[in-house]
Write an enzyme that holds these catalytic residues in place. Structure first.
Site, PDB file in Angstrom:
ATOM      1  CG  HIS A  95     -27.526  17.252 -18.792  1.00  0.00           C
ATOM      2  ND1 HIS A  95     -27.319  16.180 -19.634  1.00  0.00           N
ATOM      3  CD2 HIS A  95     -27.305  16.787 -17.532  1.00  0.00           C
ATOM      4  CE1 HIS A  95     -26.969  15.126 -18.914  1.00  0.00           C
ATOM      5  NE2 HIS A  95     -26.970  15.469 -17.637  1.00  0.00           N
ATOM      6  CG  HIS A  97     -29.838  12.042 -16.770  1.00  0.00           C
ATOM      7  ND1 HIS A  97     -29.719  12.184 -15.405  1.00  0.00           N
ATOM      8  CD2 HIS A  97     -28.720  12.606 -17.299  1.00  0.00           C
ATOM      9  CE1 HIS A  97     -28.576  12.802 -15.123  1.00  0.00           C
ATOM     10  NE2 HIS A  97     -27.965  13.075 -16.253  1.00  0.00           N
ATOM     11  CG  ASP A 120     -38.351  17.920 -40.937  1.00  0.00           C
ATOM     12  OD1 ASP A 120     -37.923  17.934 -42.100  1.00  0.00           O
ATOM     13  OD2 ASP A 120     -39.526  17.651 -40.633  1.00  0.00           O
ATOM     14  CG  HIS A 160     -23.924  11.935 -18.658  1.00  0.00           C
ATOM     15  ND1 HIS A 160     -23.100  13.045 -18.588  1.00  0.00           N
ATOM     16  CD2 HIS A 160     -24.913  12.191 -17.775  1.00  0.00           C
ATOM     17  CE1 HIS A 160     -23.566  13.896 -17.701  1.00  0.00           C
ATOM     18  NE2 HIS A 160     -24.688  13.406 -17.197  1.00  0.00           N
ATOM     19  CE1 TYR A 214     -44.032  22.743 -40.073  1.00  0.00           C
ATOM     20  CE2 TYR A 214     -42.701  23.851 -38.397  1.00  0.00           C
ATOM     21  CZ  TYR A 214     -43.800  23.072 -38.757  1.00  0.00           C
ATOM     22  OH  TYR A 214     -44.654  22.642 -37.774  1.00  0.00           O
TER      23      TYR A 214
END
Length: 220
Positions: A95, A97, A120, A160, A214
């Site tokens: 997580h 910001h 991709d 958020h 790849y």
């Protein structure tokens, strides 16, 4: 041994969030599922990135209850726990910001797939999840509901920030880095005019190539 190594890995990966400019102060977190156990490890709440040590990383069960560690876990622990309970294929959650991706989240707008790098890594647009308050598992529910059936490992939670998932904590961190990178580029492109879309069939081909061709492949 397994938990200790995972704590070391997750502790080290937090430095990548700082290195790529995805976090400010003590915000943001990385977690990782303990293989073969109903446990995960996560950053402690409000602890400086410079002060993180493997021993400070908290071990929780899949209900978010602390089972090992002396510090309180991240305020996002319930959200991470929910993701691990309902997405068994996920072994890492991040997580942040980060600035540009969070700006899209503040608008409640998905990032359109107008770059081959997006095709991709994300297999299409980066979707927007619902608004949810921090502290309970509502954010986790929004992450799971939004990403279910979607190829993107990233979701912009409205008002958020970013949540990413992966088959390892490292891949979840990579998704967070790439999410911010494309969020910035697409923002700049929109200042110049309307970005050109990529045809869905080309997105499919690009995603398949990147995910299955790849890079280096083991021959063992």
């Amino acid at each position: 041994m397994m938990i200790r190594e995972l704590r070391e890995t997750v502790c080290r990966l937090h430095a990548e969030l700082v290195r790529y400019g995805l976090v400010a102060w003590t915000a943001g977190n990385v977690s990782g599922r303990v293989p073969g156990e109903d446990l995960f490890v996560i950053k402690p709440s409000g602890v400086s990135y410079d002060d993180l040590t493997p021993e400070s990383i908290v071990v929780c069960d899949l209900d978010g209850v602390v089972v090992e560690g002396t510090l309180s876990p991240s305020s996002d622990t319930a959200a991470h726990a929910y993701v691990y309970r309902y997405m068994p294929e996920v072994n890492g959650v991040v997580h942040t910001h980060s600035t540009y991706a969070s700006a899209w989240a503040a608008r409640g707008e998905a990032i359109p797939c107008v770059l081959t790098a997006m095709a991709d890594e994300f297999g299409g647009e980066i979707p927007v999840g619902p608004f949810a308050l921090i502290g309970g598992d509502d954010i986790g529910k929004g992450v799971v509901e939004t990403l279910s059936g979607h190829r993107s490992p990233a979701v912009l939670m409205r008002n958020h920030g970013v949540f990413t998932v992966g088959d390892s904590p490292t891949s979840a961190v990579k998704a967070a880095v790439m999410c911010e990178d494309v969020a910035r580029t697409v923002h700049v492109a929109r200042q110049l005019g309307d970005p050109l879309p990529i045809a869905p069939e080309d997105i499919d081909r690009l995603h398949h190539r990147y995910q299955h061709v790849y890079g280096q492949r083991s021959h063992l």
